[in-house]
Design a protein around this motif. Sequence first.
Motif, PDB file in Angstrom:
ATOM      1  N   ARG A 185      24.240  69.331  60.980  1.00  0.00           N
ATOM      2  CA  ARG A 185      22.980  68.583  60.881  1.00  0.00           C
ATOM      3  C   ARG A 185      22.050  69.191  59.837  1.00  0.00           C
ATOM      4  N   ALA A 186      22.194  70.505  59.590  1.00  0.00           N
ATOM      5  CA  ALA A 186      21.319  71.188  58.631  1.00  0.00           C
ATOM      6  C   ALA A 186      21.865  71.122  57.204  1.00  0.00           C
ATOM      7  N   GLY A 187      22.950  70.371  57.007  1.00  0.00           N
ATOM      8  CA  GLY A 187      23.512  70.266  55.670  1.00  0.00           C
ATOM      9  C   GLY A 187      24.329  71.473  55.255  1.00  0.00           C
ATOM     10  N   ARG A 188      24.941  72.151  56.239  1.00  0.00           N
ATOM     11  CA  ARG A 188      25.780  73.321  55.958  1.00  0.00           C
ATOM     12  C   ARG A 188      27.209  73.019  56.428  1.00  0.00           C
ATOM     13  N   PRO A 189      27.915  72.084  55.780  1.00  0.00           N
ATOM     14  CA  PRO A 189      29.244  71.678  56.258  1.00  0.00           C
ATOM     15  C   PRO A 189      30.254  72.809  56.290  1.00  0.00           C
ATOM     16  N   ALA A 190      30.207  73.711  55.304  1.00  0.00           N
ATOM     17  CA  ALA A 190      31.179  74.812  55.289  1.00  0.00           C
ATOM     18  C   ALA A 190      30.996  75.708  56.504  1.00  0.00           C
ATOM     19  N   ARG A 191      29.727  76.005  56.846  1.00  0.00           N
ATOM     20  CA  ARG A 191      29.446  76.838  58.017  1.00  0.00           C
ATOM     21  C   ARG A 191      29.881  76.118  59.287  1.00  0.00           C
ATOM     22  N   SER A 192      29.640  74.824  59.341  1.00  0.00           N
ATOM     23  CA  SER A 192      30.049  74.039  60.502  1.00  0.00           C
ATOM     24  C   SER A 192      31.558  74.092  60.688  1.00  0.00           C
ATOM     25  N   LEU A 193      32.296  73.942  59.588  1.00  0.00           N
ATOM     26  CA  LEU A 193      33.757  73.973  59.671  1.00  0.00           C
ATOM     27  C   LEU A 193      34.273  75.330  60.136  1.00  0.00           C
ATOM     28  N   GLU A 194      33.581  76.403  59.742  1.00  0.00           N
ATOM     29  CA  GLU A 194      33.994  77.736  60.188  1.00  0.00           C
ATOM     30  C   GLU A 194      34.027  77.803  61.710  1.00  0.00           C
ATOM     31  N   HIS A 195      32.988  77.277  62.341  1.00  0.00           N
ATOM     32  CA  HIS A 195      32.921  77.338  63.809  1.00  0.00           C
ATOM     33  C   HIS A 195      33.947  76.407  64.439  1.00  0.00           C
ATOM     34  N   LEU A 196      34.153  75.235  63.852  1.00  0.00           N
ATOM     35  CA  LEU A 196      35.165  74.330  64.398  1.00  0.00           C
ATOM     36  C   LEU A 196      36.556  74.935  64.268  1.00  0.00           C
ATOM     37  N   GLU A 197      36.807  75.620  63.167  1.00  0.00           N
ATOM     38  CA  GLU A 197      38.103  76.269  62.989  1.00  0.00           C
ATOM     39  C   GLU A 197      38.309  77.391  64.006  1.00  0.00           C
ATOM     40  N   LEU A 198      37.231  78.112  64.338  1.00  0.00           N
ATOM     41  CA  LEU A 198      37.344  79.176  65.342  1.00  0.00           C
ATOM     42  C   LEU A 198      37.709  78.595  66.702  1.00  0.00           C
ATOM     43  N   ILE A 199      37.105  77.448  67.035  1.00  0.00           N
ATOM     44  CA  ILE A 199      37.456  76.797  68.304  1.00  0.00           C
ATOM     45  C   ILE A 199      38.928  76.394  68.276  1.00  0.00           C
ATOM     46  N   THR A 200      39.357  75.790  67.171  1.00  0.00           N
ATOM     47  CA  THR A 200      40.736  75.315  67.055  1.00  0.00           C
ATOM     48  C   THR A 200      41.745  76.454  67.121  1.00  0.00           C
ATOM     49  N   ASP A 201      41.425  77.569  66.456  1.00  0.00           N
ATOM     50  CA  ASP A 201      42.396  78.664  66.320  1.00  0.00           C
ATOM     51  C   ASP A 201      42.406  79.631  67.492  1.00  0.00           C
ATOM     52  N   GLU A 202      41.237  79.884  68.095  1.00  0.00           N
ATOM     53  CA  GLU A 202      41.125  81.020  69.000  1.00  0.00           C
ATOM     54  C   GLU A 202      40.831  80.684  70.450  1.00  0.00           C
ATOM     55  N   VAL A 203      40.353  79.493  70.719  1.00  0.00           N
ATOM     56  CA  VAL A 203      39.953  79.182  72.095  1.00  0.00           C
ATOM     57  C   VAL A 203      41.133  78.594  72.863  1.00  0.00           C
ATOM     58  N   PRO A 204      41.529  79.209  73.987  1.00  0.00           N
ATOM     59  CA  PRO A 204      42.619  78.652  74.794  1.00  0.00           C
ATOM     60  C   PRO A 204      42.281  77.250  75.286  1.00  0.00           C
ATOM     61  N   ALA A 205      43.292  76.433  75.422  1.00  0.00           N
ATOM     62  CA  ALA A 205      43.080  75.035  75.816  1.00  0.00           C
ATOM     63  C   ALA A 205      42.380  74.911  77.167  1.00  0.00           C
ATOM     64  N   THR A 294      39.479  66.807  62.073  1.00  0.00           N
ATOM     65  CA  THR A 294      38.321  67.164  61.252  1.00  0.00           C
ATOM     66  C   THR A 294      38.602  68.374  60.380  1.00  0.00           C
ATOM     67  N   VAL A 295      39.169  69.416  60.987  1.00  0.00           N
ATOM     68  CA  VAL A 295      39.440  70.641  60.234  1.00  0.00           C
ATOM     69  C   VAL A 295      40.476  70.378  59.145  1.00  0.00           C
ATOM     70  N   THR A 296      41.491  69.585  59.460  1.00  0.00           N
ATOM     71  CA  THR A 296      42.525  69.284  58.468  1.00  0.00           C
ATOM     72  C   THR A 296      41.966  68.450  57.315  1.00  0.00           C
ATOM     73  N   ARG A 297      41.119  67.480  57.653  1.00  0.00           N
ATOM     74  CA  ARG A 297      40.585  66.591  56.628  1.00  0.00           C
ATOM     75  C   ARG A 297      39.560  67.273  55.731  1.00  0.00           C
ATOM     76  N   PHE A 298      38.679  68.071  56.333  1.00  0.00           N
ATOM     77  CA  PHE A 298      37.570  68.625  55.557  1.00  0.00           C
ATOM     78  C   PHE A 298      37.658  70.125  55.305  1.00  0.00           C
ATOM     79  N   GLY A 299      38.544  70.807  56.031  1.00  0.00           N
ATOM     80  CA  GLY A 299      38.572  72.254  55.925  1.00  0.00           C
ATOM     81  C   GLY A 299      39.822  72.806  55.302  1.00  0.00           C
ATOM     82  N   ARG A 300      40.877  72.963  56.105  1.00  0.00           N
ATOM     83  CA  ARG A 300      42.094  73.587  55.627  1.00  0.00           C
ATOM     84  C   ARG A 300      42.806  72.716  54.593  1.00  0.00           C
ATOM     85  N   PRO A 301      43.442  73.350  53.603  1.00  0.00           N
ATOM     86  CA  PRO A 301      44.262  72.581  52.663  1.00  0.00           C
ATOM     87  C   PRO A 301      45.425  71.923  53.402  1.00  0.00           C
TER      88      PRO A 301
END
Length: 311
Positions: A185-205, A294-301
């Motif tokens: 919301r603050a216009g920091r998409p890269a920072r936002s993706l960092e947190h979404l990637e952490l949820i995807t990679d590190e948080v157990p289902a 989201t992470v695949t589309r906007f974050g990771r190659p």
Amino acid sequence: VLSQEIQLWQGVSIKVGYTLLIFFLAGGATVLLAKLFEEFGFMIERWRLRKASRKMEEIEEEYSRGLVAVLEGREEEALGHFREAMKGLRSAHLTAFATIWAASTLARMGKSDEAIDLAESALDAFMEIADTGGQETALQTMCSIQLGLGRADVALESMERRIELWPFEAADPGGHAIAAHAAARAGRPARSLEHLELITDEVPADLLHEDSLDHAFLAAAHLGIAHEDPGIAALALAAESTYRSTHQVLPDALRDANTARAVEQVRDLLAFRDFESAWERGGEMTLEDILELTVTRFGRPRPSPLDGSEP
């Protein structure tokens, strides 16, 4: 020896036996009085503890009524219960947590200014008693309230402060979600993706069920809008609606209004049939689906379709 007399003063004497008896009786009386005073002290202390216990039970009952009222959507009644509980509490720790609940309730009612004041008061109280967990809760509550008001920059500052003091653990998906939403919301998409990637990679289902995780859907939606991809935004908003219904996320007047505006914005960016189709598909998607998309589309190659290598 016992029959011998002891001269006390002129004309007055007492036998040794009587003297010993008097000292013996006096010693026994002293011990008895000491025991009586001790028992009296214990009795007073037990009475004080029983009174405090009854008072605490009344406060806990008031607090529980407030929680039930929140769950049933009776915010005004809940706020009254929390305030009554706050009046009776003498523990700074419990008072601060009751204040946080009151702040959250006010925020859900749309009374944002008063909610922020209470959250800041709770934060000050937690800092005074050096309760880092309480400070973390207060900062996260302040961030959520500021997000509801549309003050994304201020919300992000609160969350970044929390990150600086207590780095997020893998078992804190809700914190990542709120930070991602604030950054998007603050216009920091890269920072936002960092947190979404952490949820995807590190948080157990099995931990992907917290109420605050609905912020992850909203982060994905705002990233879709920012990247001019309203299709993903529609999928995320539809999935968020299903998630909130399934997990019985508490209503929040400010957040709901902001979400409704995002839905209208996405609806305007898509053709009617495209929006309806995306909404139907999104309603069947899980949080893991939305995060990965989201992470695949906007974050990771993305892997090359020819050789599986990354471009």
